[in-house]
Scaffold this active site. Structure first.
Site, PDB file in Angstrom:
ATOM      1  N   ASP A  96       0.832  -1.199   0.000  1.00 58.84           N
ATOM      2  CA  ASP A  96       0.000   0.000   0.000  1.00 58.84           C
ATOM      3  C   ASP A  96       0.867   1.250   0.000  1.00 58.84           C
ATOM      4  O   ASP A  96       2.086   1.184   0.156  1.00 58.84           O
ATOM      5  CB  ASP A  96      -1.014   0.007   1.149  1.00 58.84           C
ATOM      6  CG  ASP A  96      -0.415   0.336   2.506  1.00 58.84           C
ATOM      7  OD1 ASP A  96       0.819   0.442   2.606  1.00 58.84           O
ATOM      8  OD2 ASP A  96      -1.188   0.490   3.469  1.00 58.84           O
ATOM      9  N   ILE A  97       0.218   2.390  -0.224  1.00 54.65           N
ATOM     10  CA  ILE A  97       0.922   3.670  -0.365  1.00 54.65           C
ATOM     11  C   ILE A  97       1.116   4.314   0.998  1.00 54.65           C
ATOM     12  O   ILE A  97       0.171   4.415   1.791  1.00 54.65           O
ATOM     13  CB  ILE A  97       0.118   4.622  -1.272  1.00 54.65           C
ATOM     14  CG1 ILE A  97      -0.022   4.022  -2.675  1.00 54.65           C
ATOM     15  CG2 ILE A  97       0.767   5.996  -1.331  1.00 54.65           C
ATOM     16  CD1 ILE A  97      -0.951   4.823  -3.585  1.00 54.65           C
ATOM     17  N   ASP A 135      -6.023   1.716  -1.880  1.00 55.83           N
ATOM     18  CA  ASP A 135      -4.650   1.770  -2.399  1.00 55.83           C
ATOM     19  C   ASP A 135      -3.906   0.462  -2.207  1.00 55.83           C
ATOM     20  O   ASP A 135      -2.765   0.338  -2.621  1.00 55.83           O
ATOM     21  CB  ASP A 135      -3.880   2.894  -1.704  1.00 55.83           C
ATOM     22  CG  ASP A 135      -3.691   2.630  -0.212  1.00 55.83           C
ATOM     23  OD1 ASP A 135      -4.688   2.253   0.448  1.00 55.83           O
ATOM     24  OD2 ASP A 135      -2.565   2.783   0.290  1.00 55.83           O
TER      25      ASP A 135
END
Length: 263
Positions: free
Chosen positions: A65-66, A109
């Site tokens: 994930d970001i 995300d």
């Protein structure tokens, strides 16, 4: 039976419950009273029972994930968020195809993938770790609209066994279940920016040469698991950092040359 092939009409989407995750199955059929075949080719039981399930004894599962996604998405217009994720996930998808990695789904995300699921391979861990490393590089080429800098991500990988199954009636989903899914998710959530965190189970699956690319992080508190020994990929300078470091070194050398000439 075997899980759907990479050509089956599965796509990323939907949500995932604790201990399970999966992609939506397009055009799941609708009907009552008897078993039937959906437009996507999946059999749906007459009472909504699971008609496909399969144990996979040796796989590796990845979550990515970001970093800072929540705050970033709050400051961007929804269309900007969508375009950013589309650009990022498109790059991931191309890498997945290159490495033979199965994309399970995306949630916001978060990107979930698995190796050893569609085709058995004893190299599931090292293939997925290499894929993860390439993901980090690909993310850095996607610019954060707020800062103009490349996106940083966290990646977690765990190896073990999972059960796959097609669940639901409308838009039936191909899902993965098991502690391996939970633990892979925890490896990501407790990870570090632009690093891959892997469990001891994954580390032990890696060839000696690949193990050298990781360093022991120690015992990390993991929700629902207690303390777990984990390993993180050794820090690698990103291209822009390498360029800056080279510029700094050249500046130091030039400064020394000037000092010598002035003596």
């Amino acid at each position: 039976g075997s899980p759907p092939s990479t050509g089956s009409p599965l796509h990323a989407g939907g949500g995932a419950g604790f201990g399970s995750a999966g992609g939506s199955f397009i055009h799941a059929g609708q009907g009552q009273g008897q078993g039937h075949q959906s437009g996507g080719g999946a059999l749906v039981g007459p009472g909504g029972e699971v008609v496909y399930k399969h144990w996979h004894a040796k796989v590796s599962v990845l979550f990515a994930d970001i970093c800072g996604y929540t705050s970033m998405s709050q400051e961007l217009e929804p269309e900007q968020v969508m375009l950013l994720l589309h650009e990022l996930f498109t790059k991931y998808d191309r890498l997945a195809e290159k490495y033979g990695v199965y994309k399970v789904e995306t949630i916001g995300d978060a990107y979930m993938a698995c190796c050893g699921l569609i085709r058995d391979t004893e190299h599931h861990a090292d293939i997925l770790v290499e894929f993860a490393q390439q993901m980090i590089g690909a993310a850095r080429t996607v610019k954060n609209p707020l800062t103009g800098e490349g996106i940083s991500i966290r990646v977690g990988v765990h190896s073990g066994r999972v059960m796959s199954g097609i669940v639901g009636l409308h838009r039936a989903r191909y899902c993965l279940f098991g502690d391996c899914v939970n633990t892979a998710s925890r490896m990501e959530s407790t990870g570090l920016p632009n690093r891959i965190q892997i469990s001891e189970a994954t580390y032990e699956q890696l060839p000696e040469g690949e193990r050298e690319k990781f360093e022991e992080r120690g015992n990390v508190p993991v929700k629902g698991k207690g303390l777990m020994k984990t390993y993180v990929s050794r820090e690698v300078l990103l291209e822009e950092e390498e360029g800056q470091q080279q510029a700094d070194e050249e500046s130091v050398v030039h400064h020394r040359d000037v000092q010598v000439k002035n003596l």
